[in-house]
Design an enzyme around this catalytic site. Sequence first.
Site, PDB file in Angstrom:
ATOM      1  N   GLU A  89      13.687   7.042   0.201  1.00  0.00           N
ATOM      2  CA  GLU A  89      13.599   6.758   1.023  1.00  0.00           C
ATOM      3  C   GLU A  89      13.817   5.260   1.702  1.00  0.00           C
ATOM      4  O   GLU A  89      14.354   4.592   2.491  1.00  0.00           O
ATOM      5  CB  GLU A  89      11.680   6.229   0.968  1.00  0.00           C
ATOM      6  CG  GLU A  89      11.368   7.456   1.118  1.00  0.00           C
ATOM      7  CD  GLU A  89      11.459   8.702   2.130  1.00  0.00           C
ATOM      8  OE1 GLU A  89      11.866   8.394   3.163  1.00  0.00           O
ATOM      9  OE2 GLU A  89      11.564  10.041   1.601  1.00  0.00           O
ATOM     10  N   HIS A 146       3.323   8.637  -6.109  1.00  0.00           N
ATOM     11  CA  HIS A 146       3.561   9.414  -5.643  1.00  0.00           C
ATOM     12  C   HIS A 146       4.054   9.853  -6.561  1.00  0.00           C
ATOM     13  O   HIS A 146       4.774  11.257  -6.719  1.00  0.00           O
ATOM     14  CB  HIS A 146       4.182   8.997  -4.278  1.00  0.00           C
ATOM     15  CG  HIS A 146       5.039  10.406  -3.741  1.00  0.00           C
ATOM     16  ND1 HIS A 146       5.538  10.790  -4.259  1.00  0.00           N
ATOM     17  CD2 HIS A 146       4.624  10.997  -2.421  1.00  0.00           C
ATOM     18  CE1 HIS A 146       6.128  12.119  -3.142  1.00  0.00           C
ATOM     19  NE2 HIS A 146       5.727  11.867  -2.735  1.00  0.00           N
ATOM     20  N   GLU A 177       3.845  13.544  -8.675  1.00  0.00           N
ATOM     21  CA  GLU A 177       5.345  14.700  -8.367  1.00  0.00           C
ATOM     22  C   GLU A 177       6.460  14.026  -9.258  1.00  0.00           C
ATOM     23  O   GLU A 177       7.412  15.239  -9.967  1.00  0.00           O
ATOM     24  CB  GLU A 177       6.003  14.863  -7.080  1.00  0.00           C
ATOM     25  CG  GLU A 177       5.345  14.880  -5.789  1.00  0.00           C
ATOM     26  CD  GLU A 177       5.745  15.225  -4.224  1.00  0.00           C
ATOM     27  OE1 GLU A 177       6.858  14.999  -4.237  1.00  0.00           O
ATOM     28  OE2 GLU A 177       5.191  15.554  -3.464  1.00  0.00           O
ATOM     29  N   VAL A 205      -0.323   4.178   2.152  1.00  0.00           N
ATOM     30  CA  VAL A 205      -1.119   3.927   3.383  1.00  0.00           C
ATOM     31  C   VAL A 205      -1.906   5.280   2.670  1.00  0.00           C
ATOM     32  O   VAL A 205      -1.671   5.502   1.416  1.00  0.00           O
ATOM     33  CB  VAL A 205      -0.690   5.566   4.179  1.00  0.00           C
ATOM     34  CG1 VAL A 205       0.702   4.293   4.968  1.00  0.00           C
ATOM     35  CG2 VAL A 205      -0.013   6.772   3.719  1.00  0.00           C
ATOM     36  N   HIS A 209      -1.908  12.802   0.385  1.00  0.00           N
ATOM     37  CA  HIS A 209      -1.947  13.280  -1.447  1.00  0.00           C
ATOM     38  C   HIS A 209      -3.560  12.386  -1.802  1.00  0.00           C
ATOM     39  O   HIS A 209      -3.709  12.666  -2.777  1.00  0.00           O
ATOM     40  CB  HIS A 209      -0.773  11.734  -2.459  1.00  0.00           C
ATOM     41  CG  HIS A 209       0.942  12.646  -1.978  1.00  0.00           C
ATOM     42  ND1 HIS A 209       0.783  14.190  -2.256  1.00  0.00           N
ATOM     43  CD2 HIS A 209       1.691  12.230  -1.402  1.00  0.00           C
ATOM     44  CE1 HIS A 209       1.813  14.675  -2.262  1.00  0.00           C
ATOM     45  NE2 HIS A 209       3.009  13.605  -1.522  1.00  0.00           N
TER      46      HIS A 209
END
Length: 265
Positions: A89, A146, A177, A205, A209
Amino acid sequence: MKKAVLVVSFGTTYHDSRRKTIESIEQAIKDELKGFEMRRAFTSRIIIGILKNRDGIEIDGVSEALEKLYKEGYTHVLVQPTLVMGGEENDRMFSAVEEYKDQFKTIICGKPLLSTEKDYERLTTILTDDTREYDEAGTEIIFMGHGTEHVANEAYERLAGVFSRREFDRYHIGTVEAEPTFQDIMEQVKKTDSTRIVLQPLMIVCGDHAHNDMAGEEDDSWKTQLEEEGYQVICRLKGMGELSGVCQILVDHAMEAKGEMEEVE
């Protein structure tokens, strides 16, 4: 001279979490960057689409936000991510900024949350302070990150290394992941005599997930798998963006970028 700060987040479809995390960080940055117009952008096109179609909420991607700033005559732009690390990102954010570098007199990017060794040390202190009430014999504390195939995934091992070096031995970091996997963390936990597990997201946040992969009732959630192993599980649905210390790290990175901008002028 027209100055703006563009705060770039991955995004979330959970309104309550957005208010507690992203909006809180944005406000803190706005309060410190006097004289800067504050704008928002999300990197997730999926989240942008859901919010538009489901809720009628329009949020720009990075390119759209920069295009608007250019058309509105802004000359100095500071782009501050709320991202945890410099992964995919962050790369996409940089690509968009690169496309617009000639449209502004100055455009500078601040650093993501975990960028320097000091950031890792600060985050370790923040997280252990936040979970201090659970740090006792018989309890293991697991943070869910994540995870990414990007080289930046090493940030999780690096952070775990700081926990270990500082003898926070009840703390563990896994990812949804990538690596370390949930199975990796289970192997660590099974070597202890603990019977209670605390789960908390290692994400800005508290979104899908956290609610589903971590705390959901489905068979493959971390909570369910741990309960099937006989552990008492406490799920803390709390994004890192709710922690004032995390917010301050990002504010500090924005202020560092502001300093760089002033040096260029």
